[in-house]
Design a protein around this motif. Structure first.
Motif, PDB file in Angstrom:
ATOM      1  N   TYR A 462       0.841  -1.191   0.000  1.00  0.00           N
ATOM      2  CA  TYR A 462       0.000   0.000   0.000  1.00  0.00           C
ATOM      3  C   TYR A 462       0.881   1.249   0.000  1.00  0.00           C
ATOM      4  CZ  TYR A 462      -4.230  -2.685   0.811  1.00  0.00           C
ATOM      5  OH  TYR A 462      -5.279  -3.550   0.668  1.00  0.00           O
ATOM      6  N   PRO A 463       0.324   2.399  -0.407  1.00  0.00           N
ATOM      7  CA  PRO A 463       1.092   3.649  -0.355  1.00  0.00           C
ATOM      8  C   PRO A 463       1.481   3.992   1.078  1.00  0.00           C
ATOM      9  CG  PRO A 463      -0.877   3.897  -1.724  1.00  0.00           C
ATOM     10  CD  PRO A 463      -1.007   2.578  -1.016  1.00  0.00           C
ATOM     11  N   PRO A 464       2.445   4.898   1.242  1.00  0.00           N
ATOM     12  CA  PRO A 464       2.906   5.272   2.589  1.00  0.00           C
ATOM     13  C   PRO A 464       1.780   5.822   3.460  1.00  0.00           C
ATOM     14  CG  PRO A 464       4.413   6.089   0.914  1.00  0.00           C
ATOM     15  CD  PRO A 464       3.215   5.576   0.183  1.00  0.00           C
ATOM     16  N   ILE A 465       1.902   5.574   4.757  1.00  0.00           N
ATOM     17  CA  ILE A 465       0.967   6.135   5.734  1.00  0.00           C
ATOM     18  C   ILE A 465       1.412   7.554   6.061  1.00  0.00           C
ATOM     19  CG2 ILE A 465       0.091   5.916   8.086  1.00  0.00           C
ATOM     20  CD1 ILE A 465       0.579   2.864   7.760  1.00  0.00           C
ATOM     21  N   ILE A 466       0.521   8.498   5.857  1.00  0.00           N
ATOM     22  CA  ILE A 466       0.840   9.918   6.048  1.00  0.00           C
ATOM     23  C   ILE A 466       0.034  10.460   7.221  1.00  0.00           C
ATOM     24  CG2 ILE A 466       0.920  12.189   4.949  1.00  0.00           C
ATOM     25  CD1 ILE A 466       2.679  10.122   3.566  1.00  0.00           C
ATOM     26  N   ARG A 467       0.694  11.226   8.081  1.00  0.00           N
ATOM     27  CA  ARG A 467      -0.018  11.828   9.205  1.00  0.00           C
ATOM     28  C   ARG A 467      -1.178  12.686   8.723  1.00  0.00           C
ATOM     29  NH1 ARG A 467       5.234  13.879  12.589  1.00  0.00           N
ATOM     30  NH2 ARG A 467       6.161  13.779  10.506  1.00  0.00           N
ATOM     31  N   GLU A 468      -2.284  12.634   9.443  1.00  0.00           N
ATOM     32  CA  GLU A 468      -3.481  13.369   9.043  1.00  0.00           C
ATOM     33  C   GLU A 468      -3.214  14.863   8.927  1.00  0.00           C
ATOM     34  OE1 GLU A 468      -6.366  12.134   8.090  1.00  0.00           O
ATOM     35  OE2 GLU A 468      -5.709  10.060   8.431  1.00  0.00           O
ATOM     36  N   ASP A 469      -2.396  15.418   9.824  1.00  0.00           N
ATOM     37  CA  ASP A 469      -2.089  16.852   9.764  1.00  0.00           C
ATOM     38  C   ASP A 469      -1.348  17.210   8.481  1.00  0.00           C
ATOM     39  OD1 ASP A 469      -3.306  17.507  12.159  1.00  0.00           O
ATOM     40  OD2 ASP A 469      -1.533  17.041  13.338  1.00  0.00           O
ATOM     41  N   ILE A 470      -0.517  16.298   7.997  1.00  0.00           N
ATOM     42  CA  ILE A 470       0.204  16.573   6.752  1.00  0.00           C
ATOM     43  C   ILE A 470      -0.721  16.401   5.555  1.00  0.00           C
ATOM     44  CG2 ILE A 470       2.025  15.631   5.248  1.00  0.00           C
ATOM     45  CD1 ILE A 470       3.791  15.444   7.652  1.00  0.00           C
TER      46      ILE A 470
END
Length: 633
Positions: A462-470
């Protein structure tokens, strides 16, 4: 149609109904049953008709199987002897593993239709032997669930009808030369012990032992050499044979009482654990997190925030990762861990090992106290590990399903490309990675590059997990460059940037607020960091996966200087350059940084084509796996 099940028979009215009933009870219905009968004189054909089987003429087993295969409509052929019984979900497990492993030919393992300890030992030994030689000499201990692609069967001419013994092993060997063979791990079939009872263990060991030795010598064994017959006459069990069998098993049967008592105790404990589980409102998930860097903790924070209402989540980590997660969630426990030691941006293996040895006794005790005991107390439904080493131990000791979720296993599970001068580092990395997480149910991989998963690996990307704030940020292009270095030993590299007086650098990772010429050092503050990153024109970093992934998401060109000796960072930097998102260098040079900044439009053009993603896919995948594997536990 997916499967054609082919069963050769001769006077099998006693055993055939057991097999056919077990097929009927499968939670899988895309199959046909073909019975190849060799002119039975009992009710065998009548029974086959009652169960709706297709009936063809049989003969010796090889001929019967080939006759059945000729009329088969299925994509896959499963050959079964008539005195077997399928285990629960046998067909589903066979097809799933066969497809996942991309096989052409396979065989399933055996379980005896007997409660005798010696029978279980004999059959487990046969399973062990088949698995141990599967890559050296593809082998079958009998036709106990041979599965093959029909196209491959036809291409190789089916079973050799001139053989009177060992035609199953010959079949496996010939097909395995064309396509991949494996002894399936998840599917087992119950087998009759009638021949063991009739012939005695010594006779069977002599027969199969001799034929196996001949197989390894490249010879074929005739049934007449072994005094082997295809009828099953229970009167052959003479008093002398019965006496020998009873004496040979007397000692083992004495063990049986203790064995049964132990099993009863274990099953009783498991029943209590299951009873406790049925009484609770939510499934319990243990989430174990590596403390190396902050990427694992940041990723875990995003995931746990999304699943914490659905499950009772208990988090286990150490050092800064523990502090970060403990500030955000309840039920966070500190366990042992150790980190890589860097000197001058280079991995120092000796100091890393020394630090691990120095800390490991304490780590083991802490890990035991907090993780193992907590698992025994709460009986979690699953354990999720983000490259945390103690999770595997507890999973195996307590038989708790293990799910791996990280980016590290891209190295072991996929066909990666990498700088060939780092071949030795790649091998070392693979060796270490394989000791951290051992045989999870599945590898859920997160990555910004997408090589093919290796054949036989149970992994999804899966694609990278990105912080919600970012994810919420709107990137702009300011006049500064973000420098993100998590190793204090990188100070010398950063100071080289002072010579680029016309450039402004904001430096994170040294835990200080200070200005040094064109270098502005800042202590880490999430809100400030997000603003600085979103408004930067480029980033300079090591090879950390999380920061690189967030920079790619925000379309920021990347200058990567991986820590020397850290293959995972090297791999990330290599793919940054390969994909055109920036540059990868093994040393930091002010001149190279200058040239990199001159070429930003080229990298921005590539980054503009990167599709925006969110975390929904991997979260849904994890939830699906938790639900699936906790049901099996």
């Amino acid at each position: 149609m997916i499967v054609s099940i082919i069963i050769p028979t001769y006077n099998e009215e006693e055993y055939l109904p057991i097999l056919l009933e077990s097929i009927k009870e499968q939670d899988f219905d895309d199959y046909e049953i073909i019975v190849a009968d060799a002119n039975s004189t009992d009710r065998t054909r009548e029974i086959a008709e009652e169960y709706g089987c297709v009936i063809v003429e049989g003969g010796l087993p090889a001929a019967g199987r080939n006759n059945g295969a000729r009329v088969a409509k299925g994509e896959y052929l499963i050959f079964l002897d008539s005195d077997l019984k399928l285990t629960e979900d046998y067909l589903r497990n066979v097809i799933y593993e066969f497809r996942m492993e991309n096989l052409g030919i396979a065989i399933t393992q055996m379980k005896p239709m007997s409660d005798k300890v010696e029978d279980k030992i004999y059959h487990e030994f046969a399973n062990y032997f088949m698995i141990s030689v599967e890559k050296i000499k593809p082998h079958g201990a009998g036709c106990y669930g041979i599965i093959a692609r029909k196209e491959l069967h036809d291409e190789c001419g089916g079973f050799d009808e001139t053989l009177t013994f060992g035609e199953d092993t010959d079949y496996i060997e010939r097909l395995a030369k064309k396509e991949r063979f494996k002894v399936l791990r998840n599917a087992k079939v119950y087998v009759s012990t009638r021949r063991l009872e009739e012939e005695g263990i010594q006779t069977l060991i002599m027969q199969y032992g001799r034929s196996t030795v001949n197989d390894f010598l490249g010879k074929r064994t005739d049934a007449s050499e072994l005094n082997y017959t295809f009828d099953h006459n229970h009167e052959k069990l003479t008093e002398s044979k019965l006496s020998r069998l009873e004496k040979s098993s007397e000692r083992i049967n004495n063990i049986k009482g203790r064995y049964d008592s132990s099993i009863q105790t274990i099953n009783s404990a498991r029943s209590r654990m299951k009873s406790n589980k049925t009484q609770r409102d939510k499934k319990i998930v243990f989430y174990c997190v590596c403390s190396e860097g902050m990427g694992h903790a940041i990723r875990t924070g995003v995931i746990v925030d999304r699943i914490k209402e659905m499950y009772d989540v208990y988090i286990f980590s150490s050092d800064r990762a523990y502090e970060y997660l403990n500030s955000k969630f309840d039920n966070v426990y500190e366990i042992g861990g150790f980190n890589t030691v860097y000197i001058n941006n280079k991995v120092n293996n000796l100091k890393t090992l020394a630090d691990a040895l120095r800390r490991n006794p304490t780590n083991m005790k802490t890990g035991y106290e907090k993780l193992y005991k907590k698992a025994r107390q709460l009986s979690p439904d699953v354990i999720v590990t983000d490259f945390e080493i103690y999770a595997t131990m507890v999973s195996k000791l307590l038989n708790i399903p293990l799910i791996s979720l990280d980016n590290i296993h891209m190295i072991t599970q996929t066909k990666i490309d990498y700088p060939k001068n780092h071949y030795v580092e790649m091998l070392k990395a693979k060796g270490v990675i394989k000791t951290y997480v051992v045989k999870p149910k599945v590898h859920i991989l997160t990555s910004f590059f997408y090589p093919r998963v290796r054949p036989g690996k149970h992994a999804v990307i899966y694609p990278p997990i990105i912080r919600e704030d970012i994810l919420k940020l709107t990137p702009t292009e300011g006049d500064h460059v973000i420098v993100y270095q998590t190793s204090k030993e990188s100070g010398k590299l950063v100071r080289k940037l002072k010579s680029l007086k016309n450039e402004k650098f904001i430096v994170y990772g040294f835990n200080k607020d200070e200005t040094d010429g064109n270098l502005t050092y800042k202590q880490f503050n999430e809100d400030v960091f997000y603003d600085d990153l979103a408004s930067s024109k480029a980033v300079i970093c090591n090879g950390g996966f999380t920061f690189i992934s967030e920079a790619i998401h925000l379309k920021k060109p990347i200058y990567s200087v991986p820590a020397i000796g850290n293959f995972e960072q090297t791999l990330n930097g290599f793919y940054v350059e390969k994909l055109g998102y920036g540059e990868y260098h093994e040393v930091m040079s002010a001149k190279r940084v200058f040239n990199f900044l001159e070429n930003l439009p080229k990298y921005q053009q590539k980054l503009a084509k990167v599709k925006k993603t969110n975390n929904d896919g991997i979260i849904n995948e994890l939830i699906y796996r938790i639900e699936k594997y906790s049901k099996l536990h």
